[in-house]
Design a protein around this motif. Structure first.
Motif, mmCIF file in Angstrom:
data_model
loop_
_atom_site.group_PDB
_atom_site.id
_atom_site.type_symbol
_atom_site.label_atom_id
_atom_site.label_comp_id
_atom_site.label_asym_id
_atom_site.label_seq_id
_atom_site.Cartn_x
_atom_site.Cartn_y
_atom_site.Cartn_z
ATOM 1 N N GLY A 176 26.018 -20.735 10.469
ATOM 2 C CA GLY A 176 27.188 -20.297 11.667
ATOM 3 C C GLY A 176 27.564 -19.242 11.381
ATOM 4 O O GLY A 176 29.060 -18.790 11.010
ATOM 5 N N ARG A 177 28.432 -19.616 9.620
ATOM 6 C CA ARG A 177 29.202 -18.958 8.582
ATOM 7 C C ARG A 177 28.432 -17.709 7.697
ATOM 8 O O ARG A 177 29.385 -16.831 6.977
ATOM 9 C CB ARG A 177 29.615 -19.618 7.551
ATOM 10 C CG ARG A 177 30.181 -21.229 8.229
ATOM 11 C CD ARG A 177 30.869 -22.012 6.574
ATOM 12 N NE ARG A 177 31.750 -21.376 5.958
ATOM 13 C CZ ARG A 177 32.242 -22.416 4.895
ATOM 14 N NH1 ARG A 177 32.223 -23.066 4.440
ATOM 15 N NH2 ARG A 177 33.244 -21.188 4.417
ATOM 16 N N PHE A 178 27.493 -16.666 8.183
ATOM 17 C CA PHE A 178 27.123 -16.572 7.726
ATOM 18 C C PHE A 178 26.114 -15.112 8.762
ATOM 19 O O PHE A 178 25.975 -15.676 9.695
ATOM 20 C CB PHE A 178 26.183 -16.329 6.497
ATOM 21 C CG PHE A 178 26.372 -17.131 5.115
ATOM 22 C CD1 PHE A 178 27.158 -16.656 4.373
ATOM 23 C CD2 PHE A 178 26.250 -18.703 5.199
ATOM 24 C CE1 PHE A 178 27.635 -16.878 3.706
ATOM 25 C CE2 PHE A 178 26.386 -19.209 4.402
ATOM 26 C CZ PHE A 178 27.296 -18.869 3.247
ATOM 27 N N SER A 179 26.104 -14.212 8.405
ATOM 28 C CA SER A 179 25.453 -12.845 9.502
ATOM 29 C C SER A 179 23.952 -13.440 9.460
ATOM 30 O O SER A 179 23.601 -12.435 8.264
ATOM 31 C CB SER A 179 25.929 -12.073 9.281
ATOM 32 O OG SER A 179 25.250 -11.117 10.378
ATOM 33 N N VAL A 180 22.847 -14.576 9.707
ATOM 34 C CA VAL A 180 21.902 -14.488 9.172
ATOM 35 C C VAL A 180 20.833 -13.473 9.967
ATOM 36 O O VAL A 180 19.941 -13.058 9.928
ATOM 37 C CB VAL A 180 21.254 -15.463 8.834
ATOM 38 C CG1 VAL A 180 22.503 -16.451 8.884
ATOM 39 C CG2 VAL A 180 20.891 -16.468 11.504
ATOM 40 N N GLN A 181 21.227 -12.156 11.277
ATOM 41 C CA GLN A 181 20.917 -11.639 11.782
ATOM 42 C C GLN A 181 20.064 -10.570 10.894
ATOM 43 O O GLN A 181 18.901 -9.836 11.134
ATOM 44 C CB GLN A 181 21.280 -11.266 12.860
ATOM 45 C CG GLN A 181 21.365 -12.285 14.195
ATOM 46 C CD GLN A 181 23.066 -12.538 13.837
ATOM 47 O OE1 GLN A 181 23.765 -12.733 12.623
ATOM 48 N NE2 GLN A 181 23.243 -13.812 15.225
ATOM 49 N N SER A 182 20.408 -10.225 9.846
ATOM 50 C CA SER A 182 19.981 -9.347 8.923
ATOM 51 C C SER A 182 20.270 -9.770 8.020
ATOM 52 O O SER A 182 18.735 -8.941 6.808
ATOM 53 C CB SER A 182 21.731 -8.941 8.237
ATOM 54 O OG SER A 182 22.208 -8.872 7.361
ATOM 55 N N TRP A 183 18.703 -11.180 7.721
ATOM 56 C CA TRP A 183 18.201 -11.899 6.706
ATOM 57 C C TRP A 183 17.420 -11.797 6.950
ATOM 58 O O TRP A 183 16.556 -11.030 7.815
ATOM 59 C CB TRP A 183 18.854 -13.392 6.625
ATOM 60 C CG TRP A 183 20.299 -13.755 5.450
ATOM 61 C CD1 TRP A 183 21.473 -12.892 5.962
ATOM 62 C CD2 TRP A 183 20.607 -14.859 5.545
ATOM 63 N NE1 TRP A 183 22.297 -13.333 5.076
ATOM 64 C CE2 TRP A 183 22.081 -14.487 4.774
ATOM 65 C CE3 TRP A 183 20.270 -15.977 5.552
ATOM 66 C CZ2 TRP A 183 23.157 -15.630 4.632
ATOM 67 C CZ3 TRP A 183 20.982 -17.415 4.897
ATOM 68 C CH2 TRP A 183 22.143 -16.699 4.504
ATOM 69 N N ASP A 184 15.913 -11.640 5.896
ATOM 70 C CA ASP A 184 14.628 -11.530 5.629
ATOM 71 C C ASP A 184 14.557 -13.211 6.234
ATOM 72 O O ASP A 184 14.855 -13.855 5.838
ATOM 73 C CB ASP A 184 14.179 -11.114 4.511
ATOM 74 C CG ASP A 184 12.580 -10.521 4.550
ATOM 75 O OD1 ASP A 184 11.736 -12.149 4.231
ATOM 76 O OD2 ASP A 184 12.414 -10.329 4.698
ATOM 77 N N PRO A 185 13.269 -12.580 7.485
ATOM 78 C CA PRO A 185 12.555 -13.976 7.951
ATOM 79 C C PRO A 185 12.593 -15.191 6.620
ATOM 80 O O PRO A 185 12.761 -16.421 7.140
ATOM 81 C CB PRO A 185 11.497 -14.065 9.123
ATOM 82 C CG PRO A 185 11.333 -12.355 9.388
ATOM 83 C CD PRO A 185 12.640 -11.133 7.635
ATOM 84 N N ILE A 186 11.585 -14.825 5.792
ATOM 85 C CA ILE A 186 11.830 -15.443 5.026
ATOM 86 C C ILE A 186 12.476 -16.628 4.155
ATOM 87 O O ILE A 186 12.586 -17.828 3.912
ATOM 88 C CB ILE A 186 10.551 -15.072 3.356
ATOM 89 C CG1 ILE A 186 9.857 -16.157 3.010
ATOM 90 C CG2 ILE A 186 11.138 -13.895 2.671
ATOM 91 C CD1 ILE A 186 9.188 -16.976 3.343
ATOM 92 N N TRP A 187 13.991 -15.740 3.866
ATOM 93 C CA TRP A 187 15.050 -16.199 3.800
ATOM 94 C C TRP A 187 15.396 -16.985 4.160
ATOM 95 O O TRP A 187 16.312 -17.843 4.140
ATOM 96 C CB TRP A 187 16.215 -15.480 3.286
ATOM 97 C CG TRP A 187 15.533 -14.111 2.015
ATOM 98 C CD1 TRP A 187 15.183 -12.907 1.698
ATOM 99 C CD2 TRP A 187 15.533 -14.734 0.717
ATOM 100 N NE1 TRP A 187 14.681 -12.485 -0.015
ATOM 101 C CE2 TRP A 187 14.642 -13.559 -0.618
ATOM 102 C CE3 TRP A 187 15.427 -16.147 0.064
ATOM 103 C CZ2 TRP A 187 14.944 -14.207 -1.615
ATOM 104 C CZ3 TRP A 187 15.329 -16.808 -1.587
ATOM 105 C CH2 TRP A 187 15.221 -15.013 -2.609
ATOM 106 N N ILE A 188 15.265 -16.687 6.088
ATOM 107 C CA ILE A 188 16.203 -17.537 7.189
ATOM 108 C C ILE A 188 15.299 -18.863 6.670
ATOM 109 O O ILE A 188 15.940 -19.651 7.047
ATOM 110 C CB ILE A 188 16.123 -17.075 8.009
ATOM 111 C CG1 ILE A 188 16.838 -15.521 8.516
ATOM 112 C CG2 ILE A 188 16.302 -17.561 8.667
ATOM 113 C CD1 ILE A 188 16.877 -14.646 9.766
ATOM 114 N N MET A 189 13.979 -18.755 6.247
ATOM 115 C CA MET A 189 13.183 -20.076 6.682
ATOM 116 C C MET A 189 13.105 -20.742 5.447
ATOM 117 O O MET A 189 13.731 -21.768 5.455
ATOM 118 C CB MET A 189 11.831 -19.958 6.281
ATOM 119 C CG MET A 189 11.580 -19.041 7.725
ATOM 120 S SD MET A 189 9.298 -18.842 7.817
ATOM 121 C CE MET A 189 9.195 -19.817 7.350
ATOM 122 N N THR A 190 13.961 -20.410 4.481
ATOM 123 C CA THR A 190 13.910 -20.942 3.349
ATOM 124 C C THR A 190 15.436 -21.817 3.611
ATOM 125 O O THR A 190 15.450 -22.807 2.554
ATOM 126 C CB THR A 190 14.064 -19.747 1.840
ATOM 127 O OG1 THR A 190 12.952 -19.149 1.771
ATOM 128 C CG2 THR A 190 14.236 -20.412 0.599
#
Length: 475
Positions: free
Chosen positions: A213-227
């Motif tokens: 919640g402290r980061f803007s994960v919408q711009s992350w690559d899906p594989i990094w979000i899963m990691t």
């Protein structure tokens, strides 16, 4: 020997009897007679060589006795909660006076050859079971939240947040229940494992939500979000399970690495599950955790493995009762399947109705555009039944082409400032409702027809559609 010598000998004998009572009750009941006989025999032999030899022998025996008491009390302290023990007749054959009482506290069960396969299959089945359990849990959460909102206890909450919370709670309950069922014969007080696993899942979800919640994960690559989700999840769950397992298994710390590896194995599928091979990756977490627990449990008491497996194989020789239980279980799956399908379909439809009921599927897509796009939007809709043979007129797939300045959250649209969202709409007795593709709308539509929940169906698109225009889809 003088009176003082006899009094001193009497004091030593009383000290010996007092120390003997400090042994654990089970050990004392089995070996106190032999220990007393060995002690007195040693003193009688030493008495022939004089008083000094007698006192030297007494001191040596008392010292050995004190060390033995400490050792046996330590064994009991470490293993006192192991309820499953080796049968008494086996103890009498295998344990002697020097063997101590430790063998009495060894677990009498180890996983069988088919246990690993059962663990893998049930752990994999926990995923669809969670999808079934999450829907009714979310319905209950929405009902409770609405009660509190109407009473003024708390503000309203987005349904999407409650759906995620329902899924997490469902996954915690299903995962903890499956693992408790599989480990109940091998771990003392397996209900604590149930609590540790469920709490580990909930704590992991909370920690991940607070961190991301402290980061803007919408711009992350899906594989990094899963990691960022899977590896911390495995770590926190492993720590929670280790707190319980360390009390019984000498190498319990390996459960942390096992859970991290199991969670990380899902990354092999990539950012999305788009093929059968990628779906097969879902077998890996169950296989890795099953193999890890099998090795931990099997190596915890190697001295008794052959004996226990022999006894287990003898019990398994009675095939009729086991086959009867399997047959009853298979028969019970039939009504259970219908109950689960009813619960799942009814819960998903309740969630969809809470989101909104529309007179036409096109109206539902327009409401979606109103919520997610700016006011200057231009919407064209293509709608039609999803069943080519007309067997499901109450199941429609609606596609839109939306041109707008931006989405409601401020983000830019796709190619040429255009989005082409598509989704399923199902017709109930009250009207059309939106069901996401991940909720298996075709499956729900089938059971709607079986249980009589489906509306009459709509054979032609409404005036909001553009059936005569080519489907450009943002070209």
């Amino acid at each position: 020997m003088g009176n003082s010598g006899w009094r001193f000998q009497s004091l030593i004998l009383r000290l010996f009897e007092t120390l003997l009572h400090l042994y654990p009750p089970r050990f004392r009941g089995e070996f106190s007679v032999e220990i007393r006989a060995v002690f007195l025999s040693r003193l009688r032999e030493a008495e022939e060589y004089g008083r000094a030899a007698w006192f030297a022998a007494a001191f040596q025996e008392i010292t050995h006795l004190a060390i033995s008491i400490l050792r046996e009390c330590w064994h009991q302290l470490r293993l006192r909660k192991k309820k499953t023990m080796v049968p008494d007749d086996q103890l009498q054959k295998d344990a002697g006076a020097e063997g101590g009482g430790m063998m009495a506290f060894q677990p009498a069960r180890v996983p069988g050859d088919l246990w690993f396969a059962g663990w893998t299959l049930l752990m994999t089945a926990a995923i669809p079971a969670t999808l079934i359990a999450a829907a009714p849990l979310t319905v209950m959460l929405i009902w409770l939240i609405n009660l509190g909102v109407n009473a003024g206890f708390w503000p309203t909450t987005q349904d999407s947040t409650l759906e995620v919370l329902g899924f997490i709670i469902g996954f915690a309950l299903v995962l903890a229940s499956v693992q408790w069922y599989l480990l109940r014969r091998f771990l003392p007080k397996a209900w604590i494992w149930f609590i540790a696993t469920g709490a580990g899942v909930l704590l992991a979800a909370l920690a991940i939500a607070l961190s991301l919640g402290r980061f803007s994960v919408q711009s992350w690559d899906p594989i990094w979000i899963m990691t960022a989700v899977l590896l911390p999840f495995g770590l926190i769950l492993g720590l929670a399970q280790w707190l319980h397992l360390r009390r019984f298994l000498p190498n319990a710390f390996w459960i942390i690495f096992i859970d991290v590896l199991a969670a990380g194995s899902i990354l092999l599928a990539g950012g999305a599950f788009t093929s059968l091979a990628e779906l097969m990756v879902l077998l890996l977490p169950g296989g890795i955790t099953g193999l890890g627990m099998f090795l931990l449990l099997s190596q915890s008491h190697p001295k008794l493995q052959s004996q226990v497996r022999k006894k287990t194989s003898q019990k398994n020789g009675k095939r009729l009762p086991r086959l009867a239980r399997v047959g009853i279980g298979v028969v019970a799956l039939v009504p259970l399947f219908f109950v689960c399908s009813w619960v799942y379909a009814a819960s998903q439809l309740a969630l969809a109705k809470n989101e909104g009921i529309y007179s036409t599927p096109e109206e539902g897509m327009l409401a979606h555009a109103d919520r997610h796009y700016s006011a200057d939007r231009d919407v064209k809709i293509w709608a039609g039944t999803n069943s080519f043979d007309g067997s499901k007129p109450h199941v429609w797939y609606v596609t839109a082409e939306i041109h707008a300045t931006s989405r409601a959250d401020g983000s830019e649209l796709g190619h040429n400032g255009c989005d082409a969202p598509g989704s399923y709409y199902l017709q109930t007795k009250e009207g059309w409702v939106h069901v996401s593709e991940g909720a298996f709308p075709g499956f729900i539509g089938f059971w709607m027809k079986v249980y009589g929940w489906a509306g009459e169906g709509q054979s032609t698109p409404s005036t909001n559609s553009a059936p005569d225009q080519p489907k450009r889809y943002c070209q």
